[in-house]
Motif scaffolding. Structure first.
Motif, PDB file in Angstrom:
ATOM      1  N   GLU A  55       0.965  -1.127   0.040  1.00 26.95           N
ATOM      2  CA  GLU A  55       0.001  -0.034   0.068  1.00 26.95           C
ATOM      3  C   GLU A  55       0.906   1.296  -0.075  1.00 26.95           C
ATOM      4  OE1 GLU A  55      -2.992   2.788   0.442  1.00 26.95           O
ATOM      5  OE2 GLU A  55      -2.998   0.745  -0.845  1.00 26.95           O
ATOM      6  N   LEU A  56       2.094   1.157   0.767  1.00 31.07           N
ATOM      7  CA  LEU A  56       3.008   2.441   0.675  1.00 31.07           C
ATOM      8  C   LEU A  56       3.276   2.639  -0.601  1.00 31.07           C
ATOM      9  CD1 LEU A  56       4.342   4.466   2.140  1.00 31.07           C
ATOM     10  CD2 LEU A  56       6.026   2.905   2.774  1.00 31.07           C
ATOM     11  N   TRP A  57       3.779   1.733  -1.366  1.00 32.95           N
ATOM     12  CA  TRP A  57       4.211   1.871  -2.805  1.00 32.95           C
ATOM     13  C   TRP A  57       3.316   2.540  -3.731  1.00 32.95           C
ATOM     14  CZ3 TRP A  57       8.532   1.046  -5.704  1.00 32.95           C
ATOM     15  CH2 TRP A  57       8.742   1.069  -7.088  1.00 32.95           C
ATOM     16  N   ARG A  58       1.838   1.812  -3.397  1.00 29.90           N
ATOM     17  CA  ARG A  58       0.753   2.276  -4.161  1.00 29.90           C
ATOM     18  C   ARG A  58       0.406   3.833  -3.923  1.00 29.90           C
ATOM     19  NH1 ARG A  58      -3.996   4.063  -4.226  1.00 29.90           N
ATOM     20  NH2 ARG A  58      -4.084   4.259  -1.924  1.00 29.90           N
ATOM     21  N   ARG A  59       0.576   4.192  -2.943  1.00 30.42           N
ATOM     22  CA  ARG A  59       0.349   5.582  -2.416  1.00 30.42           C
ATOM     23  C   ARG A  59       1.541   6.429  -2.989  1.00 30.42           C
ATOM     24  NH1 ARG A  59      -2.323   7.485   2.343  1.00 30.42           N
ATOM     25  NH2 ARG A  59      -3.798   5.893   2.983  1.00 30.42           N
ATOM     26  N   LEU A  60       2.876   6.039  -3.043  1.00 31.58           N
ATOM     27  CA  LEU A  60       3.956   6.829  -3.409  1.00 31.58           C
ATOM     28  C   LEU A  60       3.907   6.971  -5.112  1.00 31.58           C
ATOM     29  CD1 LEU A  60       6.641   5.217  -1.194  1.00 31.58           C
ATOM     30  CD2 LEU A  60       5.893   7.468  -1.281  1.00 31.58           C
ATOM     31  N   ALA A  61       3.514   5.845  -5.829  1.00 32.74           N
ATOM     32  CA  ALA A  61       3.283   5.745  -7.208  1.00 32.74           C
ATOM     33  C   ALA A  61       2.176   6.711  -7.422  1.00 32.74           C
ATOM     34  CB  ALA A  61       3.321   4.434  -7.748  1.00 32.74           C
ATOM     35  N   ALA A  62       1.176   6.692  -6.916  1.00 31.30           N
ATOM     36  CA  ALA A  62      -0.100   7.573  -7.257  1.00 31.30           C
ATOM     37  C   ALA A  62       0.289   8.872  -7.271  1.00 31.30           C
ATOM     38  CB  ALA A  62      -1.406   7.226  -6.323  1.00 31.30           C
ATOM     39  N   ASP A  63       1.319   9.228  -6.361  1.00 37.99           N
ATOM     40  CA  ASP A  63       1.579  10.660  -6.178  1.00 37.99           C
ATOM     41  C   ASP A  63       2.512  11.127  -7.007  1.00 37.99           C
ATOM     42  OD1 ASP A  63      -0.790  11.480  -4.905  1.00 37.99           O
ATOM     43  OD2 ASP A  63       0.139  11.623  -3.078  1.00 37.99           O
ATOM     44  N   ASN A  64       3.273  10.081  -7.874  1.00 38.78           N
ATOM     45  CA  ASN A  64       4.428  10.318  -8.715  1.00 38.78           C
ATOM     46  C   ASN A  64       5.667  10.364  -8.034  1.00 38.78           C
ATOM     47  OD1 ASN A  64       2.620  10.389 -11.404  1.00 38.78           O
ATOM     48  ND2 ASN A  64       2.112  12.468 -10.523  1.00 38.78           N
ATOM     49  N   TYR A  65       5.960   9.877  -7.104  1.00 35.92           N
ATOM     50  CA  TYR A  65       7.188   9.731  -6.331  1.00 35.92           C
ATOM     51  C   TYR A  65       7.806   8.592  -6.998  1.00 35.92           C
ATOM     52  CZ  TYR A  65       5.792  13.213  -2.864  1.00 35.92           C
ATOM     53  OH  TYR A  65       5.269  14.259  -1.938  1.00 35.92           O
ATOM     54  N   ARG A  66       9.156   8.535  -7.346  1.00 39.83           N
ATOM     55  CA  ARG A  66       9.871   7.606  -7.851  1.00 39.83           C
ATOM     56  C   ARG A  66      10.849   7.157  -6.646  1.00 39.83           C
ATOM     57  NH1 ARG A  66      14.295   6.885 -11.727  1.00 39.83           N
ATOM     58  NH2 ARG A  66      14.945   8.927 -11.613  1.00 39.83           N
ATOM     59  N   ILE A  67      10.418   5.854  -6.232  1.00 40.09           N
ATOM     60  CA  ILE A  67      11.230   5.250  -4.864  1.00 40.09           C
ATOM     61  C   ILE A  67      11.653   3.867  -5.304  1.00 40.09           C
ATOM     62  CG2 ILE A  67      10.764   4.490  -2.833  1.00 40.09           C
ATOM     63  CD1 ILE A  67      10.455   7.536  -3.219  1.00 40.09           C
ATOM     64  N   ASP A  68      13.106   3.735  -4.747  1.00 38.96           N
ATOM     65  CA  ASP A  68      13.525   2.455  -5.166  1.00 38.96           C
ATOM     66  C   ASP A  68      13.650   1.851  -3.901  1.00 38.96           C
ATOM     67  OD1 ASP A  68      15.362   0.171  -5.804  1.00 38.96           O
ATOM     68  OD2 ASP A  68      16.948   1.558  -6.008  1.00 38.96           O
ATOM     69  N   PHE A  69      12.603   0.843  -3.383  1.00 40.94           N
ATOM     70  CA  PHE A  69      12.881   0.230  -2.031  1.00 40.94           C
ATOM     71  C   PHE A  69      14.144  -0.763  -2.271  1.00 40.94           C
ATOM     72  CE2 PHE A  69       8.014  -0.253  -1.148  1.00 40.94           C
ATOM     73  CZ  PHE A  69       8.100   1.197  -0.588  1.00 40.94           C
ATOM     74  N   VAL A  70      14.763  -0.749  -1.019  1.00 40.61           N
ATOM     75  CA  VAL A  70      16.204  -1.513  -1.089  1.00 40.61           C
ATOM     76  C   VAL A  70      16.336  -2.502   0.016  1.00 40.61           C
ATOM     77  CG1 VAL A  70      17.338   0.278  -2.145  1.00 40.61           C
ATOM     78  CG2 VAL A  70      17.457   0.255   0.277  1.00 40.61           C
ATOM     79  N   GLY A  71      17.182  -3.677  -0.164  1.00 38.84           N
ATOM     80  CA  GLY A  71      17.298  -4.533   0.999  1.00 38.84           C
ATOM     81  C   GLY A  71      17.967  -5.584   0.439  1.00 38.84           C
ATOM     82  N   SER A  72      18.357  -6.635   1.471  1.00 40.46           N
ATOM     83  CA  SER A  72      18.746  -8.049   0.856  1.00 40.46           C
ATOM     84  C   SER A  72      17.506  -9.065   0.644  1.00 40.46           C
ATOM     85  CB  SER A  72      19.820  -8.428   2.104  1.00 40.46           C
ATOM     86  OG  SER A  72      19.120  -8.745   3.171  1.00 40.46           O
ATOM     87  N   GLN A  73      16.346  -8.704   1.186  1.00 44.25           N
ATOM     88  CA  GLN A  73      15.330  -9.501   1.353  1.00 44.25           C
ATOM     89  C   GLN A  73      14.391  -9.022  -0.109  1.00 44.25           C
ATOM     90  OE1 GLN A  73      15.076 -12.405   3.803  1.00 44.25           O
ATOM     91  NE2 GLN A  73      17.347 -11.255   3.530  1.00 44.25           N
ATOM     92  N   PHE A  74      13.518 -10.278  -0.564  1.00 46.55           N
ATOM     93  CA  PHE A  74      12.752  -9.899  -1.716  1.00 46.55           C
ATOM     94  C   PHE A  74      11.547 -10.747  -1.712  1.00 46.55           C
ATOM     95  CE2 PHE A  74      11.433 -11.047  -6.130  1.00 46.55           C
ATOM     96  CZ  PHE A  74      12.040  -9.734  -6.838  1.00 46.55           C
ATOM     97  N   ASN A  75      10.386 -10.164  -1.536  1.00 51.23           N
ATOM     98  CA  ASN A  75       8.962 -10.804  -1.480  1.00 51.23           C
ATOM     99  C   ASN A  75       7.727  -9.870  -1.732  1.00 51.23           C
ATOM    100  OD1 ASN A  75       8.627  -9.645   1.009  1.00 51.23           O
ATOM    101  ND2 ASN A  75       8.722 -11.808   1.955  1.00 51.23           N
TER     102      ASN A  75
END
Length: 363
Positions: A59-79
């Motif tokens: 949901e955080l990604w959806r909100r950020l994308a809807a408001d045109n923020y370009r975000i790169d989540f980072v970390g060693s885990q993936f799911n």
């Protein structure tokens, strides 16, 4: 053996599930990156997304994308689900504060995040919890010394069934930890996640359900929007005035009718300070365009900082005004604001609220 297992508490059972789930969050074959602002979701199974794949990150990604923020989540885990645009994170199921602290330097050096979202401590609420605040303070210092230009958002932990006393005691120490570091010039910010959720938002007494994770996403999003530079170079500051402020302070153009607003007000207090989380809901039939929420703070309380609104004056009869990005409240919609304050012993709540001069119901 089966009989003993049935005697376990739900919380203990969840703890076992957390540890077992650690193998489900293995490192990615290749990290995803879109070249955006690097944000590290950091914590335990709640960050990983136990019960709801992706957890708050979806949901955080959806909100950020809807408001045109370009975000790169980072970390060693993936799911996470396919609807989550970036699956990287640093959520480790079953891990404690100390385990995160033992690894965080390598993670920070590998990803160089501009922003870290830290929700940790739930797995420290078993047994003797008295040392948890000290361990958190050490972790915060480790992050800020390793990556001093990173914006670190430190959350109080969400409620936990059967351990509210321990959770509240731990959470009560966090604002002081954050404030002392911020006062020393470190980029540390408080997010009151405990106030954002209730026990009804938990799926198993420990982990949020889908609605609870959505509330976490909203709390993170509002906090990120309040700190310039945390998710873009143009993030609006918390104290910015409305885009077109009036020359004086008359009511905005569309005041709600009487009974057209509702205010929810939650306080998390410690020895000489508190945070207040405020939700303003438009219960009327027309949008509110520009708003001013008026209330009187109890004696001895003084606002020291806030988010998603400007506050003046800082004590007594206070008016919270919208900032540039949240001036419109559609019918049935809500706006979340809040502040941190000092107090001299009285941690009570304002007795009443008015929105643009019209009284609001409370609750």
């Amino acid at each position: 053996m089966i009989r003993r297992f049935r005697l376990w508490s739900a919380a203990a059972a969840a703890m076992v599930a957390l540890a077992a789930a650690a193998t489900m969050a293995g490192g990615p074959a290749s990290a995803e990156s879109n070249g955006g602002v690097r944000v590290m979701p950091l914590g335990d199974s709640i960050t990983d997304g136990f019960n709801v794949p992706g957890g708050y990150r979806t949901e955080l990604w959806r909100r950020l994308a809807a408001d045109n923020y370009r975000i790169d989540f980072v970390g060693s885990q993936f799911n996470g689900p396919s609807s989550l645009g970036d699956h990287d994170h640093e959520g480790h199921s079953g891990w404690t504060i100390a385990q995160i602290d033992a690894n965080v330097v390598n993670w920070l050096r590998a990803t160089n995040p501009r922003t870290v979202l830290l929700h940790i401590g739930t797995n420290d609420m078993y047994g003797d919890t008295s040392g948890a605040p000290g361990r958190l303070a050490t972790l915060v210092d480790r992050i800020t010394s390793t990556s001093p230009t990173t914006e670190l958002f430190v959350a109080t932990i969400v409620p936990k069934s059967g351990a509210d006393t321990q959770v509240r005691a731990y959470n009560a120490a966090i604002p002081g930890i954050v404030k002392s570091r911020a006062d020393a010039g470190r980029r540390v910010h408080l997010v009151d996640m405990y106030a954002a959720l209730t026990l009804g938002d938990l799926a198993d007494g420990v982990h949020p359900n889908a609605g609870g994770y959505a509330k976490m996403a909203a709390a993170w999003y509002n906090a990120l929007r309040s700190v310039p530079g945390s998710i873009s170079d143009s993030t609006p500051p918390t104290t910015a005035p409305p885009t077109t402020p009036p020359p004086t302070t008359p009511p905005p153009t569309t005041p709600p009718p009487a009974g057209g607003c509702r205010v929810a007000y939650a306080v998390n207090a410690w020895s000489n300070g508190l945070t207040a989380s405020v939700t303003i809901t438009n219960t009327g039939g027309a949008a509110v365009n520009g708003w001013a929420l008026a209330f009187t703070l109890p004696g001895g309380q003084t606002i020291t900082g806030g988010w998603n609104a400007s506050y003046a004056p800082t004590s007594g009869a206070v008016t919270a005004r919208n900032v540039s990005y949240n001036g419109t409240i559609a019918p049935s919609a809500s706006v979340d604001i809040g502040f941190q304050a000092s107090h001299s012993g009285n941690t009570g709540k304002p007795a009443s609220f008015t929105l643009n001069g019209a009284p609001c119901s409370v609750g």
